[in-house]
Design a protein around this motif. Structure first.
Motif, mmCIF file in Angstrom:
data_model
loop_
_atom_site.group_PDB
_atom_site.id
_atom_site.type_symbol
_atom_site.label_atom_id
_atom_site.label_comp_id
_atom_site.label_asym_id
_atom_site.label_seq_id
_atom_site.Cartn_x
_atom_site.Cartn_y
_atom_site.Cartn_z
ATOM 1 N N ILE A 437 0.838 -1.209 0.000
ATOM 2 C CA ILE A 437 0.000 0.000 0.000
ATOM 3 C C ILE A 437 0.864 1.247 0.000
ATOM 4 O O ILE A 437 0.586 2.208 -0.724
ATOM 5 N N GLN A 464 -7.592 -0.866 -5.627
ATOM 6 C CA GLN A 464 -8.307 -0.725 -4.357
ATOM 7 C C GLN A 464 -9.007 -2.031 -3.993
ATOM 8 O O GLN A 464 -8.970 -2.494 -2.858
ATOM 9 N N THR A 468 -7.813 -3.578 -0.469
ATOM 10 C CA THR A 468 -8.561 -3.063 0.693
ATOM 11 C C THR A 468 -9.283 -4.155 1.494
ATOM 12 O O THR A 468 -9.202 -4.152 2.726
ATOM 13 N N CYS A 727 -14.376 -0.008 -0.660
ATOM 14 C CA CYS A 727 -12.937 0.103 -0.912
ATOM 15 C C CYS A 727 -12.588 1.553 -1.251
ATOM 16 O O CYS A 727 -11.588 2.097 -0.778
ATOM 17 N N ARG A 731 -10.281 4.425 0.862
ATOM 18 C CA ARG A 731 -9.064 4.862 0.185
ATOM 19 C C ARG A 731 -8.303 5.979 0.919
ATOM 20 O O ARG A 731 -7.075 5.892 1.076
ATOM 21 N N LEU A 734 -6.155 4.564 3.926
ATOM 22 C CA LEU A 734 -5.332 3.358 3.800
ATOM 23 C C LEU A 734 -3.959 3.525 4.436
ATOM 24 O O LEU A 734 -3.449 2.608 5.081
#
Lengths: 754, 754
Positions: A437, A464, A468, A727, A731, A734
């Motif tokens: 990530i 994503q 995720t 997801c 974002r 993250l």
């Protein structure tokens, strides 16, 4: 087409309408949010309201020409979207209106919509020109606080341990040669033992802190240094030391436990044989008691009866050997006996042969070996005799009369190890996710021809979606394993059978999850992920075997499923197998009445995000699979098929039940945990992670739910879309979510993550 | 209950009825087979027939008591099942009848049932006592013949190559140190070049045999020796040599091609940069033409603009460098230029810096490195100028005016490499499957308490299910890749765009398949699979990166999907994008009319095993996904969203289409191939493999088919059961099926496979 068509009051809503109609995901509850905002907006006159309501009609959505005119209106204003604003959409809306009108009162309703729809700039920023201010952090979350939540009551132990890992001895480096690698790992183990970590789970009298739960947390953190260190540490203190602690009695503890915790006495756990891995009960090594000399004769009879894959075999002075105990010509079943392997000069003792297992896919810092015993004699006292002993008169005695129960009681001591293996796998997954990530938040590739800068990998929907849900799962499993270890260590609960069943299933799904995650992260980092310097490659090799050792996942899943069958059996009191199945089936079928069609097609957000729906879906699956499983077995048995064959027939069904049960358990542990979170913002974040986990799991098994009629087509599609959308919603957070794993900076050496 | 209840004529049917009712999978067509047998049996009187028909009634199946009495009848006879008989069920049936009656005429109908139901001893052997004769081979197939079918027209090339691999230079050994490993691999490459394999795909004038198709087959076989060898060989002869062959002109061929094929000139293919992998068009290295000196200045401007991950970088004397060609201040797009890297003493030339990429997860015998160019000057003639050249007057000229088309034409030369990568992945999967299946045919674990011997892993349903569909896929993909390479090499087809689209998708699904397969095999071998000596571990590390290099799978799938959209576009002649989408949607929606409910619930074997059903299911999915994709993009574009953003929105949809299209293509290639098989027995075997592949693929995407209403619940369940059953049916032939891959014995060194 001019702006004069709209009043300033209406104009404020245009960007909102533009956004909600630009995608296909306008649900009933979303329309409701906007309707409510309009209703509460006193600045609108009734004509305005009528107009706005009309634009909300899903059966007659705005025409493309109207939609385009909105776009022109926005574009012509020249206003840019400022993503780091607290209410970016409201600010955008106000600025656009201010461009066309002067002295206008802004309504508070746009803000209401923005909050309640949960829409974020990364949802709609492709629709507008964006003004970027990279200095602003978009997430409102603080990684330190997240980490604090995950550490729970173990914060002090974990923080201290993480700082110990700053020692240069734990610096990451490449070791290709197994001998030097093994020596290095041995030094690390010794260092940690010197700091008291080896004995951590042992009683205070033996240098420990009696903290098995804390031990599990440092075990996971050790993965941030190296998998070989973690496993060798686990073999020495958890398996070898653990067998002395759990299967031995005071005399063994007094003599060996302190030395073991200090790594002064190195030992191994010799259970698996070349010919017998999963089927421990079938091992061939014997320990025959000789009354005359009061000794056991340890012997591996056949070519493939040697102990196999024994970690620490090359460094050990002693082994905890599992063997068939023969007393007076009678096999009393598998018992553990301490067998010295080498003298002080590290020379093998007579009758013992040890061979290096050689190079492996990973964990090459662990010295795995094969061990043969040829009529090796050890004193009677070496039997770890908590559950079975030799009396003074030379006869065998155990308080547990049923040999079956005795066997499983002894094996039950392995449960703690299974939790630790799952935790180590989880640690590997967290590390890989952090690298992948962080890389995706820096790496750019491809762009719209008009933009100068290429797009971040993390802004691709496919990227994503691939990462995720794996992050969400890491949170769920973290909490679950903490919870399971607490249950396992809770001495107020005498009967640990349920914990054993649960751990068997969880170890399977979590170590598979870990492998899948590391693989996904490797691919998500492209060629960079393939270089050892970026750390994912080693994790991949190391974690791979977690699916096999401490119980093969496929075998454990069947164990878990059989446990579920027995659980249900307990619900209806004890009775013969067949009659239990009969009661079981009638009881279950009641609870499995046809699902209401309104329910199978309920697609609004409130329902889909409701944990009650997720729990219902998971419970329904477990019950349904249990019911049909019981029915199938019953039908085979009624036809006269032996139960062994019947269970073989339903093997894949058993495994499916084992998985379903474990997912249900994990999710329930997670939502139970979240109810205790105090800060509402963090609670909401954790709940969102839970929702993503649940919906993603349902999505992964959608074929089953559809087959069963539990999900209708539309609901299944809506779940898929919701997963993608969640997801996107996560974002902006993250970076904080992976930092929240708390991997110390000094361990996170991957070049692409820095 | 005595046997006297039954006539001898009826008694012969009892074992058959016992078998067909012992499981739950009695389909209409199966009942039909038995009914027909009864009808044709002249030995039965009408009362007998009536009785037998009654026992066939699915609405009123035989009671458990009746079923048990059959079992007693069989058990009491003491007759054992002899599995190696040609008609084991018929023989069993006759022996049982003969036990109770004397002088009976056996009917021919049991044999008819046995053949037509396709039931085999491993289907029902758990129901009877079994008489084992291990010396008999249960499969009627000959692995050599299967291998012969797979080799096709390349048999001679392949056989010769496999025997070359007997040289001790190709013996398997562990190399941990990258330098010695690389030297060893270089020696192997040189050896193969000396035998003429390097030049194989080049024209005869340059030492070759003009046999690109044969080259692909030996490429796959090389994987049986080592992944590093395969990849280094591919870099030297396929990528470096291929760029000279395909992008250069006669002067380049004359000067370099022979030397390259002989490995006298070692070279590398310098395309990827640290900052640009998938997005080749965005690479930053420049080749600026200087009219005055008639040279190109090769330069990597920024910190991350170096060439990255270049195979053979440390051994090479020359690189085929991809750079933005700047002529007269104008960027003419990416072109390839030959740049000398080192002198005869292997010292770097001025302006060139090369660094080792270091250790990787696998392929450590390949010397990957980074290359920087600092204003390096090379003569004009070094431009590989087939598609673009510098004229005498110093200006740029290309016959392909459209820069876009020019770029893709040059990149199209990579397509052969992509087929080879997929083949190498397939080779790895075949190797792993061979090891795992041979292990499972020897390894025993657990048993019924009454048996002395434990059960073979391969006899567990879960083990069959995890490995058998992977074997079937290997056959399908083998045939598909052979077919694709033939298409690619077919010079009668000028426009290779369709092949490119197809290869993009197939490379993705096949390299993913290869990774999944190797992982499954590792786990199926337990801890043994983790040891390097058993070969799966290295394959895992080596094949892993195949999903990334020669085009990242996720990017390639999108490319494939875009190709499908264009394909459909071609169907309706050329027109603007939007109007094409419009026509497309109306055309497709016609073909996507609602599926007949009878069809969605059709579960009989004849239908489920019919390739027409599989093809329909695959075509329907591709069309449906294309239609909905086109609709979504159109709707975004109509709303004024730029097409780049619109495609981003549908990214996961695109990838799904890419996969669906590739599976359809693979299956169609396979059934087309099978129509040419002459021996009906082998044809039937291949068709069964195809059926398993198809049903397993449909099963894997059952959630989509159920959502769309294409499959009903019962059909979906029936497909799942059929997949399990097909695995069981193929169980007796698994050894021959993996031997049929033709991996030479001298390569198959894994201890557990021998």
């Amino acid at each position: 087409m001019t702006t004069k068509q709209y009043t300033a009051e209406i104009l404020q809503y245009i960007p909102v309408f533009y956004i909600i109609w630009s995608d296909d995901l306008l649900s009933a509850s979303e329309i409701n949010v906007v309707e409510k905002a309009i209703a509460n907006d006193d600045s609108l006159n009734s004509a305005d309201k009528k107009q706005l309501y009309k634009w909300l009609d899903v059966t007659n959505p705005p025409k493309d020409t109207l939609f385009k005119s909105w776009k022109q209106l926005i574009t012509k204003s020249g206003i840019k979207l400022v993503e780091h604003e607290t209410y970016p959409l409201t600010v955008l809306s106000q600025k656009i209106t201010a461009h066309y009108f002067k002295d206008i009162d802004f309504n508070e309703q746009i803000k209401h919509i923005e909050i309640n729809l949960g829409i974020q700039p990364n949802h709609y920023n492709h629709l507008f020109e964006v003004q970027i201010d990279v200095s602003k952090n978009l997430s409102q979350y603080d990684a330190t606080k997240i980490d604090r939540i995950l550490k729970g009551k173990h914060a002090e132990v974990i923080d201290q341990f993480r700082s110990v890992l700053k020692d240069p001895l734990f610096d990451w480096e490449i070791h290709r040669d197994k001998e030097t690698f093994r020596d290095h790992v041995l030094n690390q183990v010794q260092f940690l033992a010197d700091k008291g970590y080896g004995a951590m789970a042992y009683p205070k009298a033996y240098g420990g802190t009696d903290n098995m739960e804390g031990y599990a947390t440092i075990f996971e953190n050790m993965m941030y240094v190296d998998g070989s260190l973690t496993i060798k540490f686990g073999v020495q203190f958890g398996l070898f030391g653990g067998s002395i602690q759990k299967l031995g009695t005071k005399k063994h503890h007094d003599k060996y436990l302190t030395k073991t915790g200090e790594a002064e006495l190195l030992g191994c756990f010799a259970m698996t044989e070349t010919g017998h891995g999963s089927n421990v009960r079938g091992i061939k090594t014997t320990a025959t008691y000789d009354k005359a000399t009061e000794t056991f004769i340890i012997h591996t009879p056949g070519k493939n009866d040697n102990k196999e894959y024994i970690g620490n075999a090359l460094h050990s002075k002693m082994a905890s050997v599992f063997a068939q105990l023969i007393v007076d010509g009678k096999n009393e079943g598998v018992h553990a006996i301490l067998v010295p392997l080498r003298n002080e000069e590290h020379e093998l003792l007579p009758g013992i042969r040890i061979e290096d297992n050689g190079y492996k896919l990973g964990l090459n810092g662990v010295d795995n070996g094969k061990i043969w015993f040829n009529q090796v004699s050890v004193p009677k006292v070496n039997l770890l005799n908590k559950y079975g002993t030799i009396l003074a008169n030379g006869s065998y005695y155990s308080e547990i009369k049923n040999p079956n129960k005795r066997f499983f009681t002894m094996l039950g001591t392995l449960v703690g190890g299974r939790i630790c293996v799952a935790r180590a796998g989880l640690g590997g997954a967290k590390f890989a996710l952090t690298v992948a990530i962080k890389h995706a938040l820096k790496r750019r590739q491809f762009n719209d021809s008009v933009k100068v800068q290429e797009d971040l990998l993390m802004d691709y929907p496919s990227h994503q979606l691939r990462l995720t849900p794996l992050v969400a799962s890491a949170y769920v499993y973290h909490v679950t394993l903490d919870h399971m270890m607490a249950l396992y260590c809770d001495d107020s609960q005498e009967d640990k059978r349920q914990v054993e069943t649960q751990v068997a299933g969880l170890k399977s799904i979590i170590t598979w999850y870990a492998n899948d995650t590391i693989q996904e992260c490797r691919e998500a980092c492209g060629g960079k992920g393939y270089l050892l310097e970026n750390r994912i490659a080693d994790l991949k090799g190391d974690v791979d075997i977690f699916t096999t050792f401490e119980g093969d996942n496929n075998v454990l899943l069947q164990l878990a499923a059989k446990g579920v069958l027995s659980d249900f059996k307990a619900e209806f009191n004890s009775a013969g197998f067949s009659s239990v199945l009969k009661i079981l089936s009638s009881q279950l079928s009641d609870k499995l009445a046809t699902i209401n069609p309104l329910y199978t097609n309920k697609v609004d957000k409130d329902h889909l995000y409701n944990p009650k729906f997720h729990v219902h879906a998971f419970e329904h699956r477990t019950r349904r699979l249990t019911y049909t499983l019981a029915m199938r077995i019953r039908s085979y048995i009624k036809k006269g098929m032996p139960s062994y064959q019947a269970f073989l027939k339903v093997q894949t069904h058993l495994m499916k039940l084992g998985k379903a049960y474990s997912v249900e358990l994990a999710y329930k542990s997670f939502i139970a945990h979240n109810t205790h979170l105090e800060d509402p913002a963090y609670k909401a974040l954790f709940e969102k992670l839970g929702t993503l986990y649940a919906l993603n799991e349902i999505r992964n098994d959608a074929s089953w739910y559809l087959e069963q009629g539990y999900l209708g087509s539309n609901k299944s599609k809506a779940i898929r879309q919701r997963v993608e959308r969640l997801c996107t919603e996560l974002r902006p957070h993250l970076n904080e979510l992976v930092d929240g794993f708390g991997i110390p900076e000094h361990c996170l050496t991957a070049l692409i993550a820095n």
